[in-house]
Write a protein that holds these residues in place. Structure first.
Motif, PDB file in Angstrom:
ATOM      1  N   ALA A 162       0.790  -1.134  -0.099  1.00 39.62           N
ATOM      2  CA  ALA A 162      -0.046   0.025   0.034  1.00 39.62           C
ATOM      3  C   ALA A 162       0.796   1.497  -0.131  1.00 39.62           C
ATOM      4  CB  ALA A 162      -0.897  -0.071   1.144  1.00 39.62           C
ATOM      5  N   ILE A 163       1.816   1.343   0.781  1.00 36.94           N
ATOM      6  CA  ILE A 163       2.715   2.505   0.807  1.00 36.94           C
ATOM      7  C   ILE A 163       3.497   2.401  -0.362  1.00 36.94           C
ATOM      8  CG2 ILE A 163       4.727   3.424   1.980  1.00 36.94           C
ATOM      9  CD1 ILE A 163       3.999   1.772   4.497  1.00 36.94           C
ATOM     10  N   GLY A 203       7.031   8.012  15.749  1.00 39.87           N
ATOM     11  CA  GLY A 203       6.105   8.342  16.831  1.00 39.87           C
ATOM     12  C   GLY A 203       6.094   7.150  18.062  1.00 39.87           C
ATOM     13  N   LYS A 204       5.224   7.230  18.889  1.00 40.85           N
ATOM     14  CA  LYS A 204       5.326   6.276  19.925  1.00 40.85           C
ATOM     15  C   LYS A 204       4.544   4.984  19.858  1.00 40.85           C
ATOM     16  CE  LYS A 204       5.216  10.361  22.858  1.00 40.85           C
ATOM     17  NZ  LYS A 204       5.432  11.268  21.699  1.00 40.85           N
ATOM     18  N   GLY A 205       3.782   5.007  18.609  1.00 40.92           N
ATOM     19  CA  GLY A 205       3.068   3.785  18.581  1.00 40.92           C
ATOM     20  C   GLY A 205       3.774   2.822  17.495  1.00 40.92           C
ATOM     21  N   ASN A 206       3.135   1.468  17.072  1.00 36.07           N
ATOM     22  CA  ASN A 206       3.522   0.510  16.440  1.00 36.07           C
ATOM     23  C   ASN A 206       4.128   1.003  14.784  1.00 36.07           C
ATOM     24  OD1 ASN A 206       4.123  -2.324  15.701  1.00 36.07           O
ATOM     25  ND2 ASN A 206       2.016  -2.422  14.853  1.00 36.07           N
ATOM     26  N   SER A 207       5.196   0.759  14.714  1.00 34.47           N
ATOM     27  CA  SER A 207       5.782   1.346  13.536  1.00 34.47           C
ATOM     28  C   SER A 207       5.875   0.272  12.593  1.00 34.47           C
ATOM     29  CB  SER A 207       7.457   1.761  13.878  1.00 34.47           C
ATOM     30  OG  SER A 207       7.108   2.871  14.735  1.00 34.47           O
ATOM     31  N   GLN A 208       5.499   0.812  11.309  1.00 31.39           N
ATOM     32  CA  GLN A 208       5.894   0.108  10.003  1.00 31.39           C
ATOM     33  C   GLN A 208       7.166   0.473   9.534  1.00 31.39           C
ATOM     34  OE1 GLN A 208       4.214  -2.682   8.789  1.00 31.39           O
ATOM     35  NE2 GLN A 208       2.813  -2.581  10.601  1.00 31.39           N
ATOM     36  N   GLY A 209       7.873  -0.510   8.679  1.00 32.86           N
ATOM     37  CA  GLY A 209       8.978  -0.125   8.341  1.00 32.86           C
ATOM     38  C   GLY A 209       9.117   0.920   7.165  1.00 32.86           C
ATOM     39  N   VAL A 210      10.151   1.738   6.966  1.00 37.39           N
ATOM     40  CA  VAL A 210      10.366   2.217   5.811  1.00 37.39           C
ATOM     41  C   VAL A 210      11.516   2.113   5.032  1.00 37.39           C
ATOM     42  CG1 VAL A 210      10.595   4.933   4.896  1.00 37.39           C
ATOM     43  CG2 VAL A 210       8.994   4.471   6.971  1.00 37.39           C
ATOM     44  N   TYR A 211      11.482   1.758   3.782  1.00 40.14           N
ATOM     45  CA  TYR A 211      12.575   1.245   2.888  1.00 40.14           C
ATOM     46  C   TYR A 211      12.885   2.265   1.615  1.00 40.14           C
ATOM     47  CZ  TYR A 211      10.431  -2.860   5.295  1.00 40.14           C
ATOM     48  OH  TYR A 211       9.983  -3.613   6.544  1.00 40.14           O
ATOM     49  N   SER A 212      14.256   1.966   1.510  1.00 42.65           N
ATOM     50  CA  SER A 212      14.770   2.949   0.484  1.00 42.65           C
ATOM     51  C   SER A 212      14.041   2.807  -0.779  1.00 42.65           C
ATOM     52  CB  SER A 212      16.344   2.798   0.346  1.00 42.65           C
ATOM     53  OG  SER A 212      16.655   1.436  -0.007  1.00 42.65           O
ATOM     54  N   LYS A 213      13.345   1.568  -1.063  1.00 40.82           N
ATOM     55  CA  LYS A 213      12.740   1.465  -2.518  1.00 40.82           C
ATOM     56  C   LYS A 213      11.551   2.642  -2.526  1.00 40.82           C
ATOM     57  CE  LYS A 213       9.329  -1.776  -0.917  1.00 40.82           C
ATOM     58  NZ  LYS A 213       8.530  -2.972  -1.219  1.00 40.82           N
ATOM     59  N   LEU A 214      11.233   3.091  -1.341  1.00 43.76           N
ATOM     60  CA  LEU A 214      10.129   4.223  -1.531  1.00 43.76           C
ATOM     61  C   LEU A 214      10.717   5.431  -1.977  1.00 43.76           C
ATOM     62  CD1 LEU A 214       8.557   3.447   2.035  1.00 43.76           C
ATOM     63  CD2 LEU A 214       7.516   2.548  -0.352  1.00 43.76           C
ATOM     64  N   TRP A 215      11.824   5.855  -2.076  1.00 38.87           N
ATOM     65  CA  TRP A 215      12.425   7.025  -2.626  1.00 38.87           C
ATOM     66  C   TRP A 215      13.548   6.665  -3.815  1.00 38.87           C
ATOM     67  CZ3 TRP A 215      12.533   6.159   2.534  1.00 38.87           C
ATOM     68  CH2 TRP A 215      13.994   5.600   3.247  1.00 38.87           C
ATOM     69  N   ASN A 217      14.969   5.690  -7.589  1.00 40.35           N
ATOM     70  CA  ASN A 217      14.830   5.982  -8.921  1.00 40.35           C
ATOM     71  C   ASN A 217      14.262   5.104  -9.894  1.00 40.35           C
ATOM     72  OD1 ASN A 217      17.841   5.286  -8.263  1.00 40.35           O
ATOM     73  ND2 ASN A 217      17.814   5.213 -10.394  1.00 40.35           N
ATOM     74  N   GLY A 218      14.421   3.938  -9.342  1.00 41.21           N
ATOM     75  CA  GLY A 218      13.634   2.766 -10.357  1.00 41.21           C
ATOM     76  C   GLY A 218      14.725   2.599 -11.513  1.00 41.21           C
ATOM     77  N   PHE A 219      14.000   2.928 -12.590  1.00 45.18           N
ATOM     78  CA  PHE A 219      14.674   2.795 -13.917  1.00 45.18           C
ATOM     79  C   PHE A 219      15.123   4.093 -14.492  1.00 45.18           C
ATOM     80  CE2 PHE A 219      10.111   1.844 -14.609  1.00 45.18           C
ATOM     81  CZ  PHE A 219       9.801   3.136 -15.103  1.00 45.18           C
ATOM     82  N   LEU A 220      14.901   5.096 -13.756  1.00 43.22           N
ATOM     83  CA  LEU A 220      15.494   6.468 -14.135  1.00 43.22           C
ATOM     84  C   LEU A 220      16.756   6.507 -13.718  1.00 43.22           C
ATOM     85  CD1 LEU A 220      12.373   8.791 -13.106  1.00 43.22           C
ATOM     86  CD2 LEU A 220      12.767   7.587 -15.113  1.00 43.22           C
ATOM     87  N   ASP A 221      17.631   7.568 -14.494  1.00 50.89           N
ATOM     88  CA  ASP A 221      18.797   7.695 -13.681  1.00 50.89           C
ATOM     89  C   ASP A 221      19.121   7.974 -12.177  1.00 50.89           C
ATOM     90  OD1 ASP A 221      19.788   7.469 -16.467  1.00 50.89           O
ATOM     91  OD2 ASP A 221      19.891   9.778 -16.976  1.00 50.89           O
ATOM     92  N   SER A 222      20.055   7.409 -11.756  1.00 51.80           N
ATOM     93  CA  SER A 222      20.236   7.597 -10.373  1.00 51.80           C
ATOM     94  C   SER A 222      20.273   8.823  -9.392  1.00 51.80           C
ATOM     95  CB  SER A 222      21.238   6.704  -9.981  1.00 51.80           C
ATOM     96  OG  SER A 222      22.541   7.191 -10.461  1.00 51.80           O
ATOM     97  N   ILE A 223      20.274   9.998 -10.356  1.00 53.53           N
ATOM     98  CA  ILE A 223      20.668  11.187  -9.968  1.00 53.53           C
ATOM     99  C   ILE A 223      19.175  11.504  -9.582  1.00 53.53           C
ATOM    100  CG2 ILE A 223      19.885  12.444 -12.126  1.00 53.53           C
ATOM    101  CD1 ILE A 223      22.588  13.686  -9.787  1.00 53.53           C
ATOM    102  N   HIS A 224      18.184  10.960  -9.745  1.00 53.92           N
ATOM    103  CA  HIS A 224      16.838  11.449  -9.486  1.00 53.92           C
ATOM    104  C   HIS A 224      16.218  10.509  -8.243  1.00 53.92           C
ATOM    105  CE1 HIS A 224      16.468  13.242 -13.308  1.00 53.92           C
ATOM    106  NE2 HIS A 224      16.466  12.166 -14.148  1.00 53.92           N
ATOM    107  N   GLN A 225      17.222   9.692  -7.559  1.00 54.34           N
ATOM    108  CA  GLN A 225      16.931   8.975  -6.361  1.00 54.34           C
ATOM    109  C   GLN A 225      16.767  10.193  -5.264  1.00 54.34           C
ATOM    110  OE1 GLN A 225      19.252   5.730  -5.522  1.00 54.34           O
ATOM    111  NE2 GLN A 225      19.304   5.842  -3.400  1.00 54.34           N
ATOM    112  N   GLY A 226      15.879   9.793  -4.435  1.00 56.97           N
ATOM    113  CA  GLY A 226      15.781  10.721  -3.180  1.00 56.97           C
ATOM    114  C   GLY A 226      16.950  10.564  -2.101  1.00 56.97           C
ATOM    115  N   VAL A 227      17.410  11.703  -1.908  1.00 63.84           N
ATOM    116  CA  VAL A 227      18.512  11.752  -0.714  1.00 63.84           C
ATOM    117  C   VAL A 227      18.080  11.930   0.403  1.00 63.84           C
ATOM    118  CG1 VAL A 227      20.440  13.432   0.018  1.00 63.84           C
ATOM    119  CG2 VAL A 227      20.058  13.103  -2.232  1.00 63.84           C
ATOM    120  N   GLN A 228      18.479  10.803   1.550  1.00 58.97           N
ATOM    121  CA  GLN A 228      17.666  10.827   2.867  1.00 58.97           C
ATOM    122  C   GLN A 228      18.529  11.786   3.673  1.00 58.97           C
ATOM    123  OE1 GLN A 228      17.746   6.875   4.932  1.00 58.97           O
ATOM    124  NE2 GLN A 228      17.119   7.678   6.544  1.00 58.97           N
TER     125      GLN A 228
END
Length: 485
Positions: A162-163, A203-215, A217-228
């Motif tokens: 879903a995310i 936060g203080k509640g039950n946490s779901q994971g956050v993974y780098s695939k969410l930001w 670049n996929g098949f676009l040039d890697s310059i478009h990847q999100g910077v954490q």
């Protein structure tokens, strides 16, 4: 370094000769270095070539700040008031309402699905008389600036797909995220900062994971990847010069490295080599730009009071909201926040109270801050999670405690600025808060609308990969024109 370059140029065998010969004239390499997408032909032959960096039409917004509430906040305790559920407290969900909808493994084997009304009261605010729960008093104060969409729906019923669906337009991953698409489609407004940045809080509640695939670049040039960006003195890892190296040494090293990379590109023709050079240069410029941009020591007392004193604690949601404003006003195209902790399968009253307190003041402060700086009109702010929560209790229902399972059929988000109509509530769910009955908005509709506000036609923002035209909205999606001013 000169010896390495000479050795590299002499390392030339038959395979490399044939490879180099197949690339044609050196001008092709030079052209793709200067204009990376000049020879990409990433669109199908039956349509116009998409030109990166050029909007399809006049944009309403220049930037996006996406406050993603990871784990799925309950719409029934926030923005979708359903008094009917209190009246029918403890009664089983009617089969006619459920309509055979799939349940998760948490509740599929429950003997009953007891309806549960919200523990918290709601009040109406603003000219729209929108219902907002008492958990969000600060959001209630900005109701005239936001558009509450109560009719969101999705197909995904579990968190990860879903995310991923919201962020990339596909449930399985390995696709460019929304921020990457905007970076590709519009480029950056500030050459010293990335076009796409990511901030994470918990936060203080039950946490779901956050993974780098969410930001990704996929098949676009890697310059478009999100910077954490992280918290602390080093928000971007390995950005500082190592001990014993100064700024001049770093510049000389990058210049020599660029020569080697250009030689490699001439021989191999791999566009990722050019992307890597761009990333090195961006990191060099960020060494100065990032510390200056993220420095909040000069923020006046009234701004600290507006966001709350937690904004002084690195890594908190409030701190990230303030940083999001600073990044956005400095030209970062897409600022993505993730706040974890909304997965309330049990102890919902206690957990959601803490979660709401974490985010309510800072979320409202961000909208207010942008507005008073004259930036809200050109900045689209989004608040919401990946799906909603059920109108029935997961597990045993007691007088003071209950939980809610995942519910993709209907949920609420809000949007502000960036050409979105302020002060309205859009869409409607049934009296049970289970199904959308008016103006449904699918995830792809939402994505199409976001792109539209930035001057991009979601059907034309495409990239040809492995013989197929890909886009953020896949093969569907329509702009929700009723919420556009």
């Amino acid at each position: 370094m000169e010896n390495e370059i000479r050795e590299h140029s002499l390392n030339f065998n038959r395979r490399r000769f044939l490879s180099k010969l197949s690339l044609g004239l050196g001008s092709i390499g030079l052209g793709s270095l200067l204009i990376p997408d000049l020879f990409t032909q990433n669109n199908a032959d039956d349509g116009p070539i998409f030109s990166p960096g050029i909007p399809s039409f006049a944009p309403k917004a220049k930037r996006v700040i996406y406050l993603f509430q990871n784990g799925a906040p309950s719409q029934l305790e926030s923005f979708d008031y359903k008094p009917k559920l209190r009246e029918m407290m403890g009664q089983d969900l009617p089969a006619s309402v459920r309509g055979g909808q799939r349940l998760t493994g948490f509740t599929a084997n429950q003997a009953a699905l007891p309806l549960v009304g919200s523990f918290v009261d709601f009040k109406q605010y603003g000219e729209s008389r929108a219902w907002i729960s008492d958990l969000f008093p600060h959001t209630a104060k900005i109701v005239g600036d936001i558009c509450i969409v109560r009719s969101m729906h999705t197909e995904a019923i579990n968190h990860d797909p879903a995310i991923t669906f919201f962020q990339t337009g596909a449930q399985q991953g390995n696709r460019p995220s929304m921020g990457a698409w905007l970076s590709y489609g519009l480029g950056s407004e500030n050459k010293n900062l990335p076009a796409f940045t990511v901030l994470i809080s918990r936060g203080k509640g039950n946490s779901q994971g956050v993974y780098s695939k969410l930001w990704s670049n996929g098949f676009l040039d890697s310059i478009h990847q999100g910077v954490q960006f992280g918290k602390g003195d080093d928000p971007v890892l390995y950005l500082r010069d190592p001990e014993g190296m100064n700024k001049l040494d770093r510049r000389k090293m990058l210049d020599k490295l660029s020569v080697l990379n250009e030689l490699a590109y001439d021989e191999l023709g791999d566009p990722e080599i050019i992307a890597k050079v761009k990333q090195y240069e961006m990191a060099y410029r960020m060494q100065t730009a990032v510390p200056e941009t993220l420095d909040i020591s000069q923020e006046p007392d009234d701004i600290i009071k507006l966001y709350g004193t937690e904004c002084l604690i690195p890594g908190t949601f409030a701190a990230n909201c303030l940083l999001a404003r600073k990044l956005s006003e400095n030209g970062v195209r897409f600022v993505q926040l993730y706040h974890q902790g909304w997965d309330q399968h049990a102890n919902l009253p206690g957990d959601i109270t803490g979660q709401a307190k974490d985010v309510d003041q800072a979320s409202a402060a961000l909208v207010t801050d942008l507005k008073q700086r004259g930036l809200l009109d050109e900045t689209l702010v989004i608040w919401g999670g990946e799906f909603g929560r059920t109108n029935f209790s997961q597990g045993q229902l007691t007088k003071d405690n209950y939980g809610r399972d995942h519910h993709p059929r209907c949920f609420s988000i809000w949007m502000a600025g960036g050409g979105i109509k302020p002060g309205i509530a859009y869409g409607q769910t049934d009296e049970f808060g289970y199904n959308v009955v008016e103006n449904p908005v699918h995830v792809h509709d939402f994505q199409a609308t976001v792109l539209h506000q930035l001057g991009l036609d979601h059907e034309k923002l495409v990239y040809k990969h492995l013989g197929r035209r890909f886009r953020l909205t896949d093969v569907s999606g329509k702009v929700v024109k009723d919420i556009i001013s």
